[in-house]
Design an enzyme around this catalytic site. Structure first.
Site, PDB file in Angstrom:
ATOM      1  N   ARG A 164      -1.029   6.815  -1.334  1.00 30.45           N
ATOM      2  CA  ARG A 164      -1.362   6.322  -2.685  1.00 30.45           C
ATOM      3  C   ARG A 164      -2.429   5.225  -2.650  1.00 30.45           C
ATOM      4  O   ARG A 164      -3.430   5.283  -3.362  1.00 30.45           O
ATOM      5  CB  ARG A 164      -0.092   5.772  -3.365  1.00 30.45           C
ATOM      6  CG  ARG A 164       0.767   6.799  -4.033  1.00 30.45           C
ATOM      7  CD  ARG A 164       1.978   6.119  -4.661  1.00 30.45           C
ATOM      8  NE  ARG A 164       2.786   5.490  -3.631  1.00 30.45           N
ATOM      9  CZ  ARG A 164       3.899   6.015  -3.142  1.00 30.45           C
ATOM     10  NH1 ARG A 164       4.367   7.134  -3.618  1.00 30.45           N
ATOM     11  NH2 ARG A 164       4.575   5.398  -2.189  1.00 30.45           N
ATOM     12  N   ARG A 244       0.549  -3.889   7.111  1.00 30.11           N
ATOM     13  CA  ARG A 244       1.484  -4.817   7.743  1.00 30.11           C
ATOM     14  C   ARG A 244       0.815  -5.371   8.994  1.00 30.11           C
ATOM     15  O   ARG A 244       0.113  -4.649   9.709  1.00 30.11           O
ATOM     16  CB  ARG A 244       2.792  -4.110   8.131  1.00 30.11           C
ATOM     17  CG  ARG A 244       3.724  -3.801   6.982  1.00 30.11           C
ATOM     18  CD  ARG A 244       4.322  -5.086   6.364  1.00 30.11           C
ATOM     19  NE  ARG A 244       5.282  -4.801   5.296  1.00 30.11           N
ATOM     20  CZ  ARG A 244       4.980  -4.761   3.990  1.00 30.11           C
ATOM     21  NH1 ARG A 244       3.740  -4.975   3.593  1.00 30.11           N
ATOM     22  NH2 ARG A 244       5.925  -4.518   3.100  1.00 30.11           N
ATOM     23  N   GLU A 273       3.746 -13.484  10.707  1.00 32.24           N
ATOM     24  CA  GLU A 273       3.483 -13.804   9.303  1.00 32.24           C
ATOM     25  C   GLU A 273       4.596 -14.711   8.792  1.00 32.24           C
ATOM     26  O   GLU A 273       5.766 -14.334   8.941  1.00 32.24           O
ATOM     27  CB  GLU A 273       3.424 -12.506   8.485  1.00 32.24           C
ATOM     28  CG  GLU A 273       2.947 -12.739   7.071  1.00 32.24           C
ATOM     29  CD  GLU A 273       2.693 -11.434   6.335  1.00 32.24           C
ATOM     30  OE1 GLU A 273       1.975 -10.567   6.871  1.00 32.24           O
ATOM     31  OE2 GLU A 273       3.231 -11.294   5.227  1.00 32.24           O
ATOM     32  N   HIS A 292      -1.033 -12.568   2.311  1.00 30.61           N
ATOM     33  CA  HIS A 292      -0.274 -11.401   1.820  1.00 30.61           C
ATOM     34  C   HIS A 292      -0.273 -11.348   0.285  1.00 30.61           C
ATOM     35  O   HIS A 292       0.773 -11.450  -0.360  1.00 30.61           O
ATOM     36  CB  HIS A 292       1.163 -11.431   2.381  1.00 30.61           C
ATOM     37  CG  HIS A 292       1.794 -10.060   2.439  1.00 30.61           C
ATOM     38  ND1 HIS A 292       2.694  -9.682   3.413  1.00 30.61           N
ATOM     39  CD2 HIS A 292       1.661  -8.972   1.645  1.00 30.61           C
ATOM     40  CE1 HIS A 292       3.085  -8.441   3.213  1.00 30.61           C
ATOM     41  NE2 HIS A 292       2.466  -7.985   2.122  1.00 30.61           N
TER      42      HIS A 292
HETATM   43  C1  DGY Z   1       4.664  -4.386  -0.411  1.00 28.17           C
HETATM   44  O1  DGY Z   1       5.078  -4.138  -1.553  1.00 28.17           O
HETATM   45  O2  DGY Z   1       5.085  -3.799   0.576  1.00 28.17           O
HETATM   46  C2  DGY Z   1       3.598  -5.413  -0.273  1.00 28.17           C
HETATM   47  O3  DGY Z   1       3.316  -5.718   1.027  1.00 28.17           O
HETATM   48  C3  DGY Z   1       3.930  -6.667  -1.069  1.00 28.17           C
HETATM   49  O4  DGY Z   1       3.787  -6.353  -2.387  1.00 28.17           O
END
Ligand code: DGY
Length: 335
Positions: A164, A244, A273, A292
């Protein structure tokens, strides 16, 4: 503890951080809600104590939800992760205990793609360095070879994971006249829609001017960008990560950026993180690190909250979650 609890016969839920007001109010109608109001997440011990008697948990990506934690919450009927990614949750452990796990796909796609493209542009055109240059008083004149970056239009964008968000990024890249190649993600409609050409991983690494990561963190994707992969990239390549942090081997990236093996990196996520302010990555001129922020718009965070609330409420009612990452849990219940 940084929380408040209302008292009546409704199911009890714990939300591990303050969320936007609309979903919170919706949850308060149906549940006894305890919200962790601290700026920092609850410690492991605080989280364990907080969920000891609850029926539902709304977790953030900062909470590690594993078998040990679940065993400390015998009444838990549903986990609703306030994120699309759920690598912080031991889904197998939840499934083994008959607990459905929800996430928030879809509602943050466009915001995250906007952010990835913003990072790509910022790194390509050295926006952060330019701002620092002006602030430091270094801007004395115009200069033909000052702070030169990379062309975005006409460049090749390699998308790792055409799902997506990868697809939404590809739509933006198309408008900038970029050629799009991808590896991973098998939605043919996404590829057709953006003229994205599927290539093997090595080809993507070698041919891309920009590489953007859009893959979940799993055993298979952990450190999928390491020293070998960085060495295959163009010396001018710009690497963008809004997925990530663990997808990239941080030490290898620092080395590649320091030695000029790649051009630049723009990171929304890091490993570890949060990354400390004195980490080398934070101080490299050819690296942008932001905290993030992929889904961090007011409207998106509210939509995530609404979806997370729907998942939680459905789980408490014993109904299938609108977005369940372990639907096998229902088959197990019927068996
Ligand atoms: C997620 O939703 O996985 C993002 O990293 C934070 O919104």
């Amino acid at each position: 503890m940084g929380g408040t609890r209302l008292n009546n016969m409704k199911p009890t839920i714990f939300i591990s951080r303050m969320i936007p007001d609309r979903p919170l109010q919706q949850l308060k109608i149906a549940c006894n809600v305890t919200v962790w109001e601290g700026e920092m997440p609850p410690t492991r011990r605080e989280l364990t104590a907080a969920i000891a008697e609850v029926d539902g948990l709304m977790s953030m990506l900062t909470e590690q939800v594993d078998a040990e934690l679940l065993d400390a919450a015998p009444n838990l009927k549903v986990i609703s992760n306030y994120a699309v990614g759920y690598d912080n949750i031991d889904v197998a452990a939840a499934t083994a205990r008959g607990i459905p796990v929800g996430n928030t796909p879809g509602v943050l796609t466009e915001a995250t793609a906007d952010h990835a493209f913003a990072l790509l542009l910022a790194a390509a055109r050295r926006i952060v360095e330019g701002v620092a240059y002006v602030r430091e008083g270094a801007w004395k004149t115009w200069n033909p070879i000052q702070l030169l970056g990379y062309d975005v239009h006409g460049a090749t964008l390699g998308i790792v994971g055409l799902g997506r968000i990868g697809h939404a990024l590809a739509k933006r890249a198309q408008v900038f006249g970029m050629k799009i190649i991808y590896h991973g993600g098998s939605n043919e409609a996404y590829a057709r829609d953006t003229n994205a050409v599927q290539v093997d991983f090595e080809t993507l690494l070698r041919e891309s001017d920009f590489i953007s990561l859009h893959t979940p963190l799993t055993e298979n994707t952990y450190h999928m960008i390491g020293a070998d992969e960085l060495a295959m990239m163009k010396r001018s390549a710009v690497l963008v990560n809004t997925a990530r942090g663990g997808v990239i081997d941080t030490d290898a990236l620092v080395n590649a950026l320091q030695r000029g093996l790649i051009g630049a990196a723009a990171l929304d996520v890091t490993e570890p993180e949060p990354i400390s302010a004195d980490h080398p990555l934070v101080h490299l001129p050819n690296c942008i690190v932001v905290p993030h922020l992929g889904s961090a718009t007011r409207a998106t965070r509210e939509r995530m909250g609404m979806l997370a609330a729907q998942n939680l409420l459905a789980g408490l009612r014993g109904e299938p979650l609108p977005n369940c990452v372990n639907p096998i849990v229902y088959a197990k219940r019927e068996a």
